[in-house]
Design a protein around this motif. Structure first.
Motif: not given
Lengths: 80, 268
Positions: A43-62
């Motif tokens: 979803d737009n808003g908090a989900p798109i603002n938070n999930v990709p950053g957390s995924v990046l922190k775990e070492g994956h690539t967006i």
């Protein structure tokens, strides 16, 4: 650009709020092998603002994120 | 295995942790942990392991719940007075998490039964209240190759260490033999501040979760002690002793025997 990416798994997380959207993203990633690609719809808003950053922190690539007509986002993640 | 939505939501705060994740939570679900003693230390350990989703939890204690236990043994409630501690603890663990398997042993721990009791568990938590049994747990776990967390509290003080047999110092590397029985007061004689049972027990529960998930560095080769009056924590580095009578190069303790002042003898 997305059309060149082979998607190995996809999960629609429309309507799923934080942090369960990240939990489900992690569950889907755990099923993949290194280098495979997961598409999640957030979803737009908090989900798109938070999930990709957390995924990046775990070492994956967006690989990409694009907004869809209904304002949700499609995000391509390559597993580390 | 397809994980249910309720499983993912219940354990979401673990799964969100980078170091734990889905894989770590599944390891917890598959783990078998034995808690020796359903008292001050065993109480918080039981509650946190049940909440964390450790799939199989064993708990051993011979005693019945007494009024004087309730000041620190937070798994037992006033209504449980007179009931076996293991039954009281089992009921609370299943109330938190009905999907667990909880095995109860209403028995004293003795040389004659400890090998059978600990068999098959991945990790053991020492929450017993007397030195001879602590040495018995150390010796049996070292011989069986089962990692365990030692813990003890008295008055305002607590101490704990984690032992991974064959890899880190054991309890007997640090303390060679039990102290003379008249040299050590028990909680019932000396008293104990209730909340330090929670302080120490939750450290032990944390060590269990770290061992099972493989996260972080265990409290091995280290004796951690605290004094709650000054609220000071001290870490003492310890080493495996080649001359240790249990885990050393030429062990002299090769079979399990009850110490003279064992609880088994005292209370029977």
């Amino acid at each position: 650009m997305n059309t060149l990416v082979v998607v190995d798994a996809s999960r629609n997380l429309r309507g799923v709020s934080c942090p369960m959207n990240l939990v489900y993203t992690k569950v889907e990633l755990s099923k993949l092998r290194s280098g495979q690609v997961l598409e999640v719809i957030l979803d737009n808003g908090a989900p798109i603002n938070n999930v990709p950053g957390s995924v990046l922190k775990e070492g994956h690539t967006i690989i990409s994120q694009e907004q869809l007509a209904d304002s949700a986002w499609t995000v391509m993640i390559r597993k580390k | 295995m397809e994980l249910s939505d309720s499983y993912l939501e219940r354990y979401s705060r673990h799964i969100l942790l980078h170091d734990v994740g889905v894989e770590g939570q599944e390891k917890l679900s598959a783990a078998k942990v034995l808690i020796l003693g359903a008292g001050g230390l065993g109480a918080p350990v039981a509650l946190y392991l049940a909440a964390a989703g450790v799939g199989t939890i064993g708990i051993l204690d011979h005693d019945l719940v007494e009024l004087s236990n309730l000041q620190r043994q937070v798994v037992h409630f006033t209504r449980d007075i007179g009931a076996p501690k293991v039954d009281s603890a089992r009921q609370k663990m299943l109330a938190i998490n009905p999907e667990l398997i909880v095995k109860t042993y209403q028995d004293y721990l003795c040389a004659a039964n400890i090998r059978e009791v600990i068999d098959g568990y991945d990790f053991v938590v020492d929450g017993v209240d007397n030195f001879p049994t602590k040495f018995l747990i150390n010796d049996a776990c070292v011989m069986a190759g089962i990692p365990f967390s030692h813990g003890g509290i008295l008055r305002f003080d607590g101490q704990t260490m984690t032992v991974v047999p064959g890899r880190s110092a054991c309890y007997r590397c640090v303390f060679r033999t039990p102290p003379p029985s008249d040299a050590v007061p028990t909680c019932s004689q000396a008293g104990v501040l209730g909340a330090i049972a929670g302080m120490l027990g939750t450290i032990q529960a944390t060590e269990v979760l770290k061992y099972i998930t493989g996260v972080g560095d265990l409290l091995t080769d280290t004796l951690l002690s605290f004094n709650a009056k000054a609220m000071t924590f001290r870490r003492v580095a310890i080493k495996r002793q080649p001359a240790c009578p249990v885990c050393g190069e030429r062990p002299t303790i090769t079979k399990l025997v009850d110490a003279e002042q064992s609880v088994c003898d005292l209370k029977r």
